[in-house]
Motif scaffolding. Structure first.
Motif, PDB file in Angstrom:
ATOM      1  N   LEU A 142       8.227   6.513   2.153  1.00 55.25           N
ATOM      2  CA  LEU A 142       6.685   6.785   2.804  1.00 55.25           C
ATOM      3  C   LEU A 142       6.503   5.871   3.722  1.00 55.25           C
ATOM      4  CD1 LEU A 142       4.188   8.466   2.270  1.00 55.25           C
ATOM      5  CD2 LEU A 142       3.290   6.409   0.983  1.00 55.25           C
ATOM      6  N   TYR A 143       6.430   6.437   5.025  1.00 53.79           N
ATOM      7  CA  TYR A 143       6.168   5.432   6.119  1.00 53.79           C
ATOM      8  C   TYR A 143       4.862   5.321   6.566  1.00 53.79           C
ATOM      9  CZ  TYR A 143      11.229   4.704   6.998  1.00 53.79           C
ATOM     10  OH  TYR A 143      12.471   4.525   6.917  1.00 53.79           O
TER      11      TYR A 143
ATOM     12  N   GLN B 215      -2.781   6.263  -3.276  1.00 56.15           N
ATOM     13  CA  GLN B 215      -2.030   5.150  -4.198  1.00 56.15           C
ATOM     14  C   GLN B 215      -1.405   5.890  -5.079  1.00 56.15           C
ATOM     15  OE1 GLN B 215      -4.569   2.561  -6.834  1.00 56.15           O
ATOM     16  NE2 GLN B 215      -2.801   1.522  -7.119  1.00 56.15           N
TER      17      GLN B 215
ATOM     18  N   LEU C 182       0.838  -1.196  -0.066  1.00 50.61           N
ATOM     19  CA  LEU C 182       0.024  -0.015   0.060  1.00 50.61           C
ATOM     20  C   LEU C 182       1.059   1.282  -0.173  1.00 50.61           C
ATOM     21  CD1 LEU C 182      -2.656  -1.235   2.504  1.00 50.61           C
ATOM     22  CD2 LEU C 182      -2.989  -0.647   0.403  1.00 50.61           C
ATOM     23  N   LEU C 183       2.091   1.232   0.896  1.00 50.16           N
ATOM     24  CA  LEU C 183       2.933   2.359   0.720  1.00 50.16           C
ATOM     25  C   LEU C 183       3.671   2.576  -0.380  1.00 50.16           C
ATOM     26  CD1 LEU C 183       4.139   2.305   4.340  1.00 50.16           C
ATOM     27  CD2 LEU C 183       2.233   3.488   3.666  1.00 50.16           C
ATOM     28  N   LEU C 184       3.712   1.662  -1.292  1.00 48.41           N
ATOM     29  CA  LEU C 184       4.457   1.517  -2.536  1.00 48.41           C
ATOM     30  C   LEU C 184       3.428   1.909  -3.793  1.00 48.41           C
ATOM     31  CD1 LEU C 184       6.787  -1.410  -2.442  1.00 48.41           C
ATOM     32  CD2 LEU C 184       7.609   1.157  -2.125  1.00 48.41           C
ATOM     33  N   GLY C 185       2.124   1.963  -3.243  1.00 47.09           N
ATOM     34  CA  GLY C 185       1.235   2.526  -4.373  1.00 47.09           C
ATOM     35  C   GLY C 185       0.841   1.434  -5.465  1.00 47.09           C
ATOM     36  N   GLN C 186       1.270   0.057  -5.019  1.00 50.64           N
ATOM     37  CA  GLN C 186       0.901  -0.992  -6.086  1.00 50.64           C
ATOM     38  C   GLN C 186      -0.460  -1.343  -5.965  1.00 50.64           C
ATOM     39  OE1 GLN C 186       3.791  -3.867  -4.195  1.00 50.64           O
ATOM     40  NE2 GLN C 186       5.109  -3.166  -5.564  1.00 50.64           N
ATOM     41  N   ILE C 187      -1.093  -1.042  -4.991  1.00 50.36           N
ATOM     42  CA  ILE C 187      -2.724  -1.550  -4.831  1.00 50.36           C
ATOM     43  C   ILE C 187      -3.480  -0.119  -4.216  1.00 50.36           C
ATOM     44  CG2 ILE C 187      -2.663  -4.006  -5.073  1.00 50.36           C
ATOM     45  CD1 ILE C 187      -3.003  -4.112  -1.950  1.00 50.36           C
ATOM     46  N   ALA C 188      -4.875   0.046  -4.584  1.00 55.32           N
ATOM     47  CA  ALA C 188      -5.473   0.899  -3.990  1.00 55.32           C
ATOM     48  C   ALA C 188      -5.955   0.232  -2.673  1.00 55.32           C
ATOM     49  CB  ALA C 188      -6.659   1.441  -4.745  1.00 55.32           C
TER      50      ALA C 188
ATOM     51  N   SER D 122       1.761   7.589  -3.503  1.00 56.77           N
ATOM     52  CA  SER D 122       2.682   6.568  -2.941  1.00 56.77           C
ATOM     53  C   SER D 122       3.630   6.004  -3.939  1.00 56.77           C
ATOM     54  CB  SER D 122       1.679   5.490  -2.393  1.00 56.77           C
ATOM     55  OG  SER D 122       0.977   5.893  -1.392  1.00 56.77           O
ATOM     56  N   ARG D 123       2.809   5.789  -5.033  1.00 54.21           N
ATOM     57  CA  ARG D 123       3.715   5.236  -6.300  1.00 54.21           C
ATOM     58  C   ARG D 123       4.831   5.917  -6.884  1.00 54.21           C
ATOM     59  NH1 ARG D 123       2.486   5.187 -11.632  1.00 54.21           N
ATOM     60  NH2 ARG D 123       0.346   5.932 -11.335  1.00 54.21           N
TER      61      ARG D 123
ATOM     62  N   SER E  25     -15.041   1.280   5.730  1.00 52.50           N
ATOM     63  CA  SER E  25     -15.698   2.259   6.041  1.00 52.50           C
ATOM     64  C   SER E  25     -17.096   2.335   5.810  1.00 52.50           C
ATOM     65  CB  SER E  25     -14.911   3.375   5.202  1.00 52.50           C
ATOM     66  OG  SER E  25     -13.383   3.561   5.519  1.00 52.50           O
TER      67      SER E  25
ATOM     68  N   THR F   9      -8.599  -0.632  -1.117  1.00 55.30           N
ATOM     69  CA  THR F   9     -10.241  -0.912  -1.190  1.00 55.30           C
ATOM     70  C   THR F   9     -10.807  -1.546   0.039  1.00 55.30           C
ATOM     71  OG1 THR F   9      -9.633  -3.127  -2.416  1.00 55.30           O
ATOM     72  CG2 THR F   9     -10.224  -1.068  -3.720  1.00 55.30           C
TER      73      THR F   9
ATOM     74  N   GLN G 113     -11.800   1.317   2.012  1.00 54.88           N
ATOM     75  CA  GLN G 113     -13.285   1.992   1.603  1.00 54.88           C
ATOM     76  C   GLN G 113     -14.284   0.834   1.992  1.00 54.88           C
ATOM     77  OE1 GLN G 113     -13.653   1.793  -2.686  1.00 54.88           O
ATOM     78  NE2 GLN G 113     -15.299   3.213  -2.564  1.00 54.88           N
TER      79      GLN G 113
ATOM     80  N   GLN H 252      -8.033   6.366   9.230  1.00 52.05           N
ATOM     81  CA  GLN H 252      -7.666   5.373   8.830  1.00 52.05           C
ATOM     82  C   GLN H 252      -6.151   5.712   8.756  1.00 52.05           C
ATOM     83  OE1 GLN H 252      -9.225   5.878   4.767  1.00 52.05           O
ATOM     84  NE2 GLN H 252     -11.475   5.135   5.382  1.00 52.05           N
ATOM     85  N   THR H 253      -5.342   4.597   9.125  1.00 48.43           N
ATOM     86  CA  THR H 253      -4.214   4.702   8.914  1.00 48.43           C
ATOM     87  C   THR H 253      -3.562   3.596   8.197  1.00 48.43           C
ATOM     88  OG1 THR H 253      -3.993   5.794  11.234  1.00 48.43           O
ATOM     89  CG2 THR H 253      -1.798   4.723  10.471  1.00 48.43           C
ATOM     90  N   THR H 254      -2.357   3.711   7.446  1.00 49.09           N
ATOM     91  CA  THR H 254      -1.661   2.766   6.779  1.00 49.09           C
ATOM     92  C   THR H 254      -0.215   2.627   7.000  1.00 49.09           C
ATOM     93  OG1 THR H 254      -3.359   2.916   4.862  1.00 49.09           O
ATOM     94  CG2 THR H 254      -0.980   1.594   4.722  1.00 49.09           C
ATOM     95  N   VAL H 255       0.310   1.585   7.540  1.00 51.52           N
ATOM     96  CA  VAL H 255       1.716   1.454   7.773  1.00 51.52           C
ATOM     97  C   VAL H 255       2.114   0.256   7.067  1.00 51.52           C
ATOM     98  CG1 VAL H 255       1.778   2.641   9.867  1.00 51.52           C
ATOM     99  CG2 VAL H 255       1.414   0.210   9.961  1.00 51.52           C
TER     100      VAL H 255
ATOM    101  N   GLY I 108     -16.387   5.757   3.163  1.00 51.22           N
ATOM    102  CA  GLY I 108     -16.350   4.821   2.048  1.00 51.22           C
ATOM    103  C   GLY I 108     -16.932   5.070   0.884  1.00 51.22           C
TER     104      GLY I 108
ATOM    105  N   LEU J  86     -13.783   8.622   4.818  1.00 48.30           N
ATOM    106  CA  LEU J  86     -14.054   7.858   6.271  1.00 48.30           C
ATOM    107  C   LEU J  86     -15.581   7.146   5.920  1.00 48.30           C
ATOM    108  CD1 LEU J  86     -12.858  10.312   8.941  1.00 48.30           C
ATOM    109  CD2 LEU J  86     -11.782   8.124   7.961  1.00 48.30           C
TER     110      LEU J  86
ATOM    111  N   GLN K  21       0.313   6.441   5.677  1.00 49.47           N
ATOM    112  CA  GLN K  21      -0.687   7.187   5.042  1.00 49.47           C
ATOM    113  C   GLN K  21      -1.808   7.544   6.165  1.00 49.47           C
ATOM    114  OE1 GLN K  21      -2.057   4.468   2.255  1.00 49.47           O
ATOM    115  NE2 GLN K  21      -0.332   4.907   0.907  1.00 49.47           N
ATOM    116  N   THR K  22      -2.412   8.608   6.362  1.00 48.58           N
ATOM    117  CA  THR K  22      -3.371   8.734   7.310  1.00 48.58           C
ATOM    118  C   THR K  22      -4.547   9.400   6.478  1.00 48.58           C
ATOM    119  OG1 THR K  22      -1.797   9.340   9.043  1.00 48.58           O
ATOM    120  CG2 THR K  22      -3.849  10.033   9.657  1.00 48.58           C
ATOM    121  N   THR K  23      -5.764   8.971   6.911  1.00 50.61           N
ATOM    122  CA  THR K  23      -6.828   9.947   6.571  1.00 50.61           C
ATOM    123  C   THR K  23      -7.730  10.301   7.839  1.00 50.61           C
ATOM    124  OG1 THR K  23      -6.933   8.087   4.527  1.00 50.61           O
ATOM    125  CG2 THR K  23      -8.991   9.422   5.060  1.00 50.61           C
TER     126      THR K  23
END
Lengths: 414, 414
Positions: free
Chosen positions: B36-37, B23, A12-18, B26-27, A26, A20, A23, A39-42, B15, B13, B39-41
């Protein structure tokens, strides 16, 4: 109940996929009236997963994690949940049995590797969420007055586990539901809509929010109520008020009621048929109509007459129009619509001719200049627009405005 | 450089949309070698935006925000950035002028509302990022040794602003430049492409990644070099190797060289013209061709013959075909292509007829069954496909396969 989503995955952090998964979750959480604040992504990094988890737990009641449940070394979400709550990992025998059975079926005779085994271990006391679509079960861990639900990353597995295993848990915990209504508005800009509805933004319940689409604005009314309570007494009067202020600019309600669908429905209700003749939109208008299931009930046929020769031969546009005012002109739009009406035998014909750019603009007909024509047995009308944007955006706006032109005509016929 | 993405938008949030902005960013950041460590929404809530921004700034060098730049009351990202750095908001006259000009063109004589004006104010000292696709400019604010880049939420605006305004900033800051090449591959599945190129994934530099598109695979070669260094000596030999292994399956290079563009270019080079006749794709094939600037050099015209009556009247499909094999059949596809060739006078005609669903499938012609026809002065050919997916996906695959059919024929003519 306040909730956060924590997505774990370097992809996800490399943007290889969205994302979803976020989503989907949520949307489903909002249906349960669960407030999602973040929402947090690590990435798949133990320290950063643990830090994000602790932070989220300090802010909310329920954290839902996605990803990091697989058999490989960098799948470590469950382990970090256990560490955060200082719980040991324990073998869950039914999960081990299911895993063994599954692996035997897929790779007969092959022993389970330590990595496979990892998938049957969970933080002590966890409620196990079976995985019907994959190998890795999820779990819910309750501790210190908080809860963490650990779900898999692959979207198919996530959805299945949410619906079959997590929903019963959420229904127990909540007892509320969210109700939303969408009003779709055409021909009035976002800031103008906001001005017209300003006081309605401060009602508290329902809440009102605006979203921008292609040439349109969507107004969403939302209210959160105890499960089983009818939202109509709260939503109906506000919807009625918005409709009375905006009038015919409200062209549909419902999230999926796009302009093509709304116009096709109006035609179908009146038993009327439509043909289209397109130059700069080049089939996009026909395609948007055909994209609606059941379009054939009202949509007859289309002509993509991109060249002058085609306009003359297929639609009978007179040479003196093509050589005088030219192919991008009100007379040409009118002749195209009338020609399509005649050739198709439909009740209505829409036409589009314009300069979508980036080349082809002149001083008289600059890029973005578009003429829309509408013809019916009793007459015809033409509108001129100047759209701003790139080629694709100009074509998109031309299509939706052409459909709105027909919509307004059909309304006036009543 | 360590970076975080902060997405602002209640619609995320809830959805209502997937976070494709995160995404995309990030790419692109990974291409610049920017770490990139996280992503926060968060939603459109001033306190939560400010809190998330402060937290992110404590962890990293650059925060990129998306969303919350519009004219409405709950658009407040810029304002929160200013508060976080204790900067006043200042009018940016060139942005106001551009906004005034744009509004004048769209709504002549209508004065700017206070909401419109808001879009021309920025934190003091900000570097303005022009918005070529919408009204709200973005900005970069540098303070306290950190930087925040504020970008709009609508994906079209975000991408355009990233490429035209933020990339020069990132190049300045990193001193590096990313060079990518895209090879577009049609007719070979992703896992087969992966098998055929397996050793090339371990070169280190350039890196090779595969992406799936509609019926196609894209192979991206990427190398990150100090600004000014020529990437050709690194990229050329690997591209040549891929081409030699995949042959004619590589139909184009370049991110924007879609199948319609590739086919139009081939036609143009040979001075050939094309017409199309569509049933289930309903104008989508013509529209994809017309979406390419300069399409008129090769594309002549299209016929959307959605009904049997239109197939007979417009294209001359014989009644015994429509009543015998039926409108979804090889003979009908052939007759449609031959009819379009005759009526248009083009050198080639493509036809599409099939069942896009969700209704209309039968045992003999189930949903997803599509016949593609190609006709030219010397002959014709028909192909049958069974596509899996929903209505829109089936139509998309039908279009790209029709174009590929013509591409293969043109290659064989050489």
């Amino acid at each position: 109940m306040i909730c956060e989503i924590l997505s774990v995955g370097t992809e996800l952090l490399l943007g290889q996929i969205a994302n979803t998964d976020a989503q989907y979750l949520s949307r489903r959480l909002s249906e349960y009236g669960i407030n999602l604040y973040r929402q947090t992504t690590v990435g798949d990094n133990p320290e950063r997963v643990k830090q994000a988890l602790s932070e989220a737990l300090a802010r909310c009641d329920l954290v839902i994690t996605t990803g990091g449940l697989g058999p490989t070394e960098d799948d470590l979400t469950k382990e970090m949940v256990a560490e955060t709550f200082a719980l040991p990992m324990e073998l869950h025998q039914p999960s081990l049995d299911a895993l063994t059975q599954r692996m035997n079926r897929l790779h007969p005779g092959k022993p389970l590797t330590p990595n496979n085994l990892k998938q049957a271990y969970f933080p002590k006391g966890a409620r196990i969420l079976p995985n019907l679509c994959g190998t890795a079960p999820g779990c819910v861990v309750e501790a210190e007055g908080k809860a963490v639900a650990v779900l898999p990353g692959p979207p198919r597995e996530l959805k299945d586990m949410f619906e079959h295993a997590l929903e019963p848990y959420l229904r127990e915990k909540t007892g509320a539901a969210i109700h939303s209504r969408f009003l779709r508005i055409f021909g009035v800009g976002e800031s103008r809509v906001e001005d017209m509805l300003l006081d309605l933004f401060h009602l508290g319940s329902p809440t009102l929010a605006l979203y921008c689409g292609a040439g349109e604005v969507q107004a969403r009314l939302t209210v959160c109520l105890p499960h089983g309570q009818d939202p109509a007494p709260i939503l109906d009067p506000v919807e009625a008020e918005i409709r009375s202020r905006l009038g015919d600019a409200v062209y549909a309600s419902g999230r999926d009621e796009t302009m093509p669908r709304a116009v096709l429905r109006m035609l179908e209700e009146k038993n009327l048929t439509l043909a289209v003749a397109e130059s700069c939109t080049g089939g996009m208008l026909a395609s948007e109509l055909v994209d609606c299931p059941g379009a054939s009930k009202a949509f007859r046929e289309g002509y993509v007459t991109y060249t002058c020769a085609a306009k003359a031969r297929v639609l009978g546009v007179p040479q003196d129009i093509l050589e005088g005012p030219g192919p991008v002109s009100a007379p040409c739009a009118q002749a195209m619509a009338q020609g399509a009406l005649r050739v198709s035998g439909a009740d209505y014909a829409l036409s589009v001719t314009g300069v979508a750019g980036p080349d082809g603009g002149t001083e008289i007909t600059p890029v973005g200049d578009v003429f829309l024509g509408l013809a019916w047995a009793g007459g015809s009308q033409v509108q001129e627009f100047r759209f701003l944007g790139d080629r694709s955006w100009i074509r998109t706006l031309a299509c939706v405005n052409a459909l709105n032109m027909l919509r307004m005509h059909l309304l006036s016929r009543n």
